[in-house]
Scaffold this motif. Structure first.
Motif, PDB file in Angstrom:
ATOM      1  N   LEU A   1       0.836  -1.211   0.000  1.00  0.00           N
ATOM      2  CA  LEU A   1       0.000   0.000   0.000  1.00  0.00           C
ATOM      3  C   LEU A   1       0.870   1.260   0.000  1.00  0.00           C
ATOM      4  O   LEU A   1       0.556   2.246  -0.671  1.00  0.00           O
ATOM      5  CB  LEU A   1      -0.954  -0.006   1.198  1.00  0.00           C
ATOM      6  CG  LEU A   1      -2.102  -1.011   1.109  1.00  0.00           C
ATOM      7  CD1 LEU A   1      -2.834  -1.095   2.441  1.00  0.00           C
ATOM      8  CD2 LEU A   1      -3.049  -0.665  -0.021  1.00  0.00           C
ATOM      9  N   GLN A   2       1.967   1.240   0.735  1.00  0.00           N
ATOM     10  CA  GLN A   2       2.852   2.397   0.750  1.00  0.00           C
ATOM     11  C   GLN A   2       3.566   2.567  -0.585  1.00  0.00           C
ATOM     12  O   GLN A   2       3.747   3.699  -1.052  1.00  0.00           O
ATOM     13  CB  GLN A   2       3.854   2.273   1.898  1.00  0.00           C
ATOM     14  CG  GLN A   2       3.180   2.428   3.244  1.00  0.00           C
ATOM     15  CD  GLN A   2       4.129   2.210   4.406  1.00  0.00           C
ATOM     16  OE1 GLN A   2       5.083   1.449   4.313  1.00  0.00           O
ATOM     17  NE2 GLN A   2       3.851   2.886   5.508  1.00  0.00           N
TER      18      GLN A   2
ATOM     19  N   PHE B   1     -15.732  -6.638   0.001  1.00  0.00           N
ATOM     20  CA  PHE B   1     -14.867  -5.952   0.973  1.00  0.00           C
ATOM     21  C   PHE B   1     -13.978  -4.938   0.265  1.00  0.00           C
ATOM     22  O   PHE B   1     -13.851  -3.787   0.696  1.00  0.00           O
ATOM     23  CB  PHE B   1     -14.013  -6.976   1.731  1.00  0.00           C
ATOM     24  CG  PHE B   1     -12.920  -6.351   2.556  1.00  0.00           C
ATOM     25  CD1 PHE B   1     -13.191  -5.841   3.813  1.00  0.00           C
ATOM     26  CD2 PHE B   1     -11.621  -6.260   2.068  1.00  0.00           C
ATOM     27  CE1 PHE B   1     -12.188  -5.251   4.575  1.00  0.00           C
ATOM     28  CE2 PHE B   1     -10.615  -5.673   2.812  1.00  0.00           C
ATOM     29  CZ  PHE B   1     -10.904  -5.166   4.075  1.00  0.00           C
ATOM     30  N   ILE B   2     -13.352  -5.357  -0.826  1.00  0.00           N
ATOM     31  CA  ILE B   2     -12.454  -4.471  -1.580  1.00  0.00           C
ATOM     32  C   ILE B   2     -13.204  -3.244  -2.067  1.00  0.00           C
ATOM     33  O   ILE B   2     -12.707  -2.114  -1.940  1.00  0.00           O
ATOM     34  CB  ILE B   2     -11.813  -5.225  -2.767  1.00  0.00           C
ATOM     35  CG1 ILE B   2     -10.879  -6.324  -2.276  1.00  0.00           C
ATOM     36  CG2 ILE B   2     -11.062  -4.254  -3.677  1.00  0.00           C
ATOM     37  CD1 ILE B   2     -10.377  -7.253  -3.378  1.00  0.00           C
ATOM     38  N   LEU B   3     -14.380  -3.451  -2.629  1.00  0.00           N
ATOM     39  CA  LEU B   3     -15.136  -2.316  -3.181  1.00  0.00           C
ATOM     40  C   LEU B   3     -15.517  -1.314  -2.099  1.00  0.00           C
ATOM     41  O   LEU B   3     -15.334  -0.099  -2.278  1.00  0.00           O
ATOM     42  CB  LEU B   3     -16.372  -2.818  -3.925  1.00  0.00           C
ATOM     43  CG  LEU B   3     -16.073  -3.626  -5.183  1.00  0.00           C
ATOM     44  CD1 LEU B   3     -17.364  -4.158  -5.803  1.00  0.00           C
ATOM     45  CD2 LEU B   3     -15.268  -2.824  -6.190  1.00  0.00           C
ATOM     46  N   VAL B   4     -16.017  -1.794  -0.981  1.00  0.00           N
ATOM     47  CA  VAL B   4     -16.389  -0.881   0.113  1.00  0.00           C
ATOM     48  C   VAL B   4     -15.156  -0.155   0.634  1.00  0.00           C
ATOM     49  O   VAL B   4     -15.152   1.075   0.800  1.00  0.00           O
ATOM     50  CB  VAL B   4     -17.112  -1.648   1.251  1.00  0.00           C
ATOM     51  CG1 VAL B   4     -17.243  -0.782   2.497  1.00  0.00           C
ATOM     52  CG2 VAL B   4     -18.478  -2.127   0.774  1.00  0.00           C
ATOM     53  N   LEU B   5     -14.096  -0.903   0.895  1.00  0.00           N
ATOM     54  CA  LEU B   5     -12.885  -0.307   1.447  1.00  0.00           C
ATOM     55  C   LEU B   5     -12.304   0.748   0.514  1.00  0.00           C
ATOM     56  O   LEU B   5     -11.901   1.834   0.954  1.00  0.00           O
ATOM     57  CB  LEU B   5     -11.853  -1.405   1.727  1.00  0.00           C
ATOM     58  CG  LEU B   5     -10.614  -0.963   2.505  1.00  0.00           C
ATOM     59  CD1 LEU B   5     -11.000  -0.603   3.937  1.00  0.00           C
ATOM     60  CD2 LEU B   5      -9.582  -2.065   2.491  1.00  0.00           C
ATOM     61  N   CYS B   6     -12.273   0.465  -0.774  1.00  0.00           N
ATOM     62  CA  CYS B   6     -11.632   1.385  -1.716  1.00  0.00           C
ATOM     63  C   CYS B   6     -12.497   2.601  -2.032  1.00  0.00           C
ATOM     64  O   CYS B   6     -11.965   3.675  -2.307  1.00  0.00           O
ATOM     65  CB  CYS B   6     -11.186   0.636  -2.959  1.00  0.00           C
ATOM     66  SG  CYS B   6      -9.841  -0.530  -2.550  1.00  0.00           S
TER      67      CYS B   6
ATOM     68  N   LEU C   1      -7.878   2.576  -7.176  1.00  0.00           N
ATOM     69  CA  LEU C   1      -7.626   1.488  -8.121  1.00  0.00           C
ATOM     70  C   LEU C   1      -6.369   0.705  -7.738  1.00  0.00           C
ATOM     71  O   LEU C   1      -6.355  -0.534  -7.780  1.00  0.00           O
ATOM     72  CB  LEU C   1      -7.489   2.034  -9.539  1.00  0.00           C
ATOM     73  CG  LEU C   1      -7.216   0.998 -10.634  1.00  0.00           C
ATOM     74  CD1 LEU C   1      -8.328  -0.036 -10.692  1.00  0.00           C
ATOM     75  CD2 LEU C   1      -7.054   1.690 -11.976  1.00  0.00           C
ATOM     76  N   GLY C   2      -5.336   1.411  -7.330  1.00  0.00           N
ATOM     77  CA  GLY C   2      -4.126   0.733  -6.869  1.00  0.00           C
ATOM     78  C   GLY C   2      -4.398  -0.150  -5.666  1.00  0.00           C
ATOM     79  O   GLY C   2      -3.883  -1.275  -5.573  1.00  0.00           O
ATOM     80  N   SER C   3      -5.222   0.333  -4.763  1.00  0.00           N
ATOM     81  CA  SER C   3      -5.567  -0.471  -3.582  1.00  0.00           C
ATOM     82  C   SER C   3      -6.403  -1.684  -3.970  1.00  0.00           C
ATOM     83  O   SER C   3      -6.240  -2.762  -3.386  1.00  0.00           O
ATOM     84  CB  SER C   3      -6.310   0.388  -2.557  1.00  0.00           C
ATOM     85  OG  SER C   3      -5.441   1.364  -2.035  1.00  0.00           O
ATOM     86  N   VAL C   4      -7.285  -1.523  -4.946  1.00  0.00           N
ATOM     87  CA  VAL C   4      -8.048  -2.672  -5.441  1.00  0.00           C
ATOM     88  C   VAL C   4      -7.081  -3.764  -5.891  1.00  0.00           C
ATOM     89  O   VAL C   4      -7.223  -4.933  -5.531  1.00  0.00           O
ATOM     90  CB  VAL C   4      -8.988  -2.258  -6.608  1.00  0.00           C
ATOM     91  CG1 VAL C   4      -9.509  -3.485  -7.352  1.00  0.00           C
ATOM     92  CG2 VAL C   4     -10.150  -1.413  -6.102  1.00  0.00           C
TER      93      VAL C   4
END
Length: 130
Positions: free
Chosen positions: A15-16, A67-72, A52-55
């Motif tokens: 993530l960083q 989970f990914i969609l909500v978080l991002c 998008l990078g976090s996805v």
């Protein structure tokens, strides 16, 4: 070291790394100008690159897609507003790179983004890891 510690550190590190590229290598002139106005398409696109990078990072970790969609989406909103606050403050104070206040604003901005990643990793551990 327990296996999950390595996973947490790897996730945080990715993530960083994503953050470094999205914040310092992938910004276009459209993303950088006029950032003191709230409804700024360039800032929305910039936050979108982060999301998008976090996805992609969370897909690598096989997190559930909902989970990914909500978080991002949450990351997009938080990133958009952190950047707006920094831009608005910097514009109001007329901060320039040769001023200490400019670097305090940049440092605060970056710290808030990295605290966001800590929260995202916590959410992954709490809600996505089986």
């Amino acid at each position: 070291m327990p296996e999950y510690v390595g996973s947490v550190l790897l996730l945080l590190g990715l993530l960083q790394l994503k953050h470094m590229f999205a914040d310092f290598y992938m910004q276009t002139p459209k993303m950088l100008c006029g950032r003191g106005e709230y409804f700024h398409m360039g800032r929305a696109q910039h936050a979108g690159i982060h999301a998008l990078g976090s996805v992609l990072v969370f897909l690598l970790f096989q997190a559930p897609v909902p989970f990914i969609l909500v978080l991002c989406v949450l990351e997009w909103f938080v990133h958009f507003n952190i950047d707006y606050c920094k831009a608005s403050y910097s514009d109001a104070k007329q901060l320039m790179p040769n001023m200490a206040g400019f670097w305090r604003a940049v440092g605060t901005d970056q710290a808030l983004h990295h605290f966001t990643y800590l929260a995202m990793v916590w959410a992954w551990m709490e809600y996505a890891v089986l």
